[in-house]
Motif scaffolding. Structure first.
Motif, PDB file in Angstrom:
ATOM      1  N   PRO A  55     -60.081 -56.512 -35.682  1.00 18.06           N
ATOM      2  CA  PRO A  55     -59.403 -55.247 -35.534  1.00 18.06           C
ATOM      3  C   PRO A  55     -57.645 -55.268 -36.123  1.00 18.06           C
ATOM      4  N   TYR A  56     -58.060 -54.598 -37.254  1.00 16.39           N
ATOM      5  CA  TYR A  56     -56.259 -55.251 -37.965  1.00 16.39           C
ATOM      6  C   TYR A  56     -55.215 -53.290 -38.583  1.00 16.39           C
ATOM      7  N   LEU A  57     -54.520 -53.464 -38.887  1.00 11.43           N
ATOM      8  CA  LEU A  57     -54.259 -52.434 -38.862  1.00 11.43           C
ATOM      9  C   LEU A  57     -54.260 -52.130 -40.177  1.00 11.43           C
ATOM     10  N   ILE A  58     -54.449 -50.606 -40.616  1.00 11.02           N
ATOM     11  CA  ILE A  58     -54.269 -50.188 -41.994  1.00 11.02           C
ATOM     12  C   ILE A  58     -52.877 -49.064 -42.408  1.00 11.02           C
ATOM     13  N   ASP A  59     -52.607 -49.428 -43.304  1.00  7.04           N
ATOM     14  CA  ASP A  59     -51.362 -48.306 -44.441  1.00  7.04           C
ATOM     15  C   ASP A  59     -52.112 -46.862 -44.999  1.00  7.04           C
ATOM     16  N   LEU A  60     -52.056 -45.629 -43.748  1.00  4.52           N
ATOM     17  CA  LEU A  60     -52.420 -44.134 -44.317  1.00  4.52           C
ATOM     18  C   LEU A  60     -51.764 -43.232 -44.471  1.00  4.52           C
ATOM     19  N   VAL A  61     -51.929 -42.261 -45.317  1.00  5.85           N
ATOM     20  CA  VAL A  61     -50.779 -41.287 -46.334  1.00  5.85           C
ATOM     21  C   VAL A  61     -52.362 -40.241 -46.738  1.00  5.85           C
ATOM     22  N   GLU A  62     -51.221 -38.591 -46.366  1.00  3.73           N
ATOM     23  CA  GLU A  62     -51.767 -37.479 -46.135  1.00  3.73           C
ATOM     24  C   GLU A  62     -51.956 -36.979 -47.531  1.00  3.73           C
ATOM     25  N   THR A  63     -53.422 -36.775 -46.937  1.00  4.52           N
ATOM     26  CA  THR A  63     -53.904 -36.216 -48.302  1.00  4.52           C
ATOM     27  C   THR A  63     -55.402 -34.779 -48.156  1.00  4.52           C
ATOM     28  N   ALA A  64     -54.279 -33.575 -48.305  1.00  2.00           N
ATOM     29  CA  ALA A  64     -55.526 -32.707 -47.952  1.00  2.00           C
ATOM     30  C   ALA A  64     -54.865 -32.255 -47.206  1.00  2.00           C
TER      31      ALA A  64
END
Length: 119
Positions: A55-64
């Motif tokens: 398991p690993y962390l991923i970066d997120l961004v808000e889209t729609a």
């Protein structure tokens, strides 16, 4: 914002962390604003070594109105497989899938940028 992802050992499916268990859809996953909460979730996930691998962390961004991965690779994993639009998670359709298809961002997540050096 961050989410936790891995691959399920039983079938190789891309999974995401939600409330102490693995779910198949990014739209259902827990989103972490604080680094300490994300790290705690990652530690909990690693305590389940027979369910999912690495398991690993991923970066997120808000889209729609939905959280989507910054990394193109992670967007493909969230939709996958990418061989045809009627295969995998993308076949279900819906607003969350459309947000993933139209998301924009870096080619790599911020944590992995230094792995590849271009000349």
């Amino acid at each position: 914002m961050k989410a936790l992802t891995a691959n399920r050992l039983s079938d190789g499916e891309v999974v995401f962390w939600k409330a102490g268990a693995w779910v198949e859809r990014l739209a259902d996953a827990d989103v972490f604003a604080a680094e300490d909460m994300a790290a705690t979730a990652e530690t909990s996930a690693r305590a389940q070594p027979t369910v999912a691998i690495d398991p690993y962390l991923i970066d997120l961004v808000e889209t729609a109105g939905f959280w989507t991965p910054v990394s193109y690779r992670e967007r493909i994993r969230a939709l996958g497989p990418s061989n045809h639009e009627r295969h995998g998670k993308q076949a279900d359709g819906g607003d969350a899938v459309e947000a993933l298809r139209h998301a924009h961002g870096a080619a790599r997540s911020s944590g992995r940028v230094n792995l590849i050096r271009r000349k």
